[in-house]
Design a protein around this motif. Structure first.
Motif, PDB file in Angstrom:
ATOM      1  N   LEU A 133       0.824  -1.204   0.000  1.00 50.06           N
ATOM      2  CA  LEU A 133       0.000   0.000   0.000  1.00 50.06           C
ATOM      3  C   LEU A 133       0.864   1.263   0.000  1.00 50.06           C
ATOM      4  O   LEU A 133       0.527   2.245  -0.662  1.00 50.06           O
ATOM      5  N   LEU A 134       1.970   1.240   0.721  1.00 46.81           N
ATOM      6  CA  LEU A 134       2.883   2.381   0.726  1.00 46.81           C
ATOM      7  C   LEU A 134       3.475   2.616  -0.657  1.00 46.81           C
ATOM      8  O   LEU A 134       3.495   3.753  -1.157  1.00 46.81           O
ATOM      9  N   ILE A 135       3.964   1.567  -1.292  1.00 46.31           N
ATOM     10  CA  ILE A 135       4.548   1.688  -2.635  1.00 46.31           C
ATOM     11  C   ILE A 135       3.483   2.120  -3.640  1.00 46.31           C
ATOM     12  O   ILE A 135       3.727   2.975  -4.499  1.00 46.31           O
ATOM     13  N   LEU A 162       1.283   6.222  -7.101  1.00 47.76           N
ATOM     14  CA  LEU A 162       0.096   6.966  -7.485  1.00 47.76           C
ATOM     15  C   LEU A 162       0.331   8.472  -7.337  1.00 47.76           C
ATOM     16  O   LEU A 162      -0.047   9.263  -8.208  1.00 47.76           O
ATOM     17  N   PHE A 163       1.003   8.882  -6.280  1.00 51.81           N
ATOM     18  CA  PHE A 163       1.317  10.284  -6.047  1.00 51.81           C
ATOM     19  C   PHE A 163       2.262  10.818  -7.128  1.00 51.81           C
ATOM     20  O   PHE A 163       2.051  11.903  -7.676  1.00 51.81           O
ATOM     21  N   VAL A 164       3.290  10.064  -7.454  1.00 48.88           N
ATOM     22  CA  VAL A 164       4.274  10.495  -8.457  1.00 48.88           C
ATOM     23  C   VAL A 164       3.627  10.573  -9.838  1.00 48.88           C
ATOM     24  O   VAL A 164       3.770  11.578 -10.555  1.00 48.88           O
ATOM     25  N   ILE A 165       2.903   9.543 -10.224  1.00 45.45           N
ATOM     26  CA  ILE A 165       2.263   9.537 -11.553  1.00 45.45           C
ATOM     27  C   ILE A 165       1.198  10.629 -11.628  1.00 45.45           C
ATOM     28  O   ILE A 165       1.095  11.340 -12.636  1.00 45.45           O
TER      29      ILE A 165
END
Length: 124
Positions: free
Chosen positions: A5-7, A12-15
């Motif tokens: 979930l962390l990865i 998701l944040f970066v993309i």
């Protein structure tokens, strides 16, 4: 499961950030201004311009100002008629004598047009 979930959240944040940046950024635009043409003509008349610099400015269409594009096309025509790019490497002028005279006339015409345009802008 927590590592997954962390990865996933970081990816998701970066993309998502990249997508937002791409959505709100604009394509850079290159606008040739009269001062740039005058500077290029001055360099050409002083035998300080290379063929690449000349072609970079003169072969790029000017879509925001029809008058400037006409000047650009006239300079392009001068290069086709009177150009001697093979002699620039030897320290000789980019244009022959007739081309230099016509370029000087074109430069003075553009400078006069620019002064008139500035005067009209400054009048209330």
């Amino acid at each position: 499961m927590a590592l997954f979930l962390l990865i996933f959240a970081v990816c998701l944040f970066v993309i998502g950030g990249v997508v937002l940046i791409l959505l709100f950024s604009r394509t850079p635009r290159y606008r040739t201004e009269p001062e740039q043409l005058l500077e290029l003509f001055d360099k050409a008349l002083d035998n300080q311009v290379g063929e690449n610099e000349w072609n970079l400015v003169i072969n790029y269409p000017i879509r925001h100002d029809d008058y400037l594009d006409g000047v650009r096309r006239r300079a392009q025509h001068l290069m086709q008629e009177h150009g001697r790019p093979w002699q620039v490497a030897q320290g000789k002028p980019l244009l022959d004598k007739t081309g230099q005279e016509e370029l000087a006339a074109l430069r003075s015409h553009l400078a006069a047009h620019q002064r008139l345009r500035e005067r009209q802008r400054n009048q209330p």
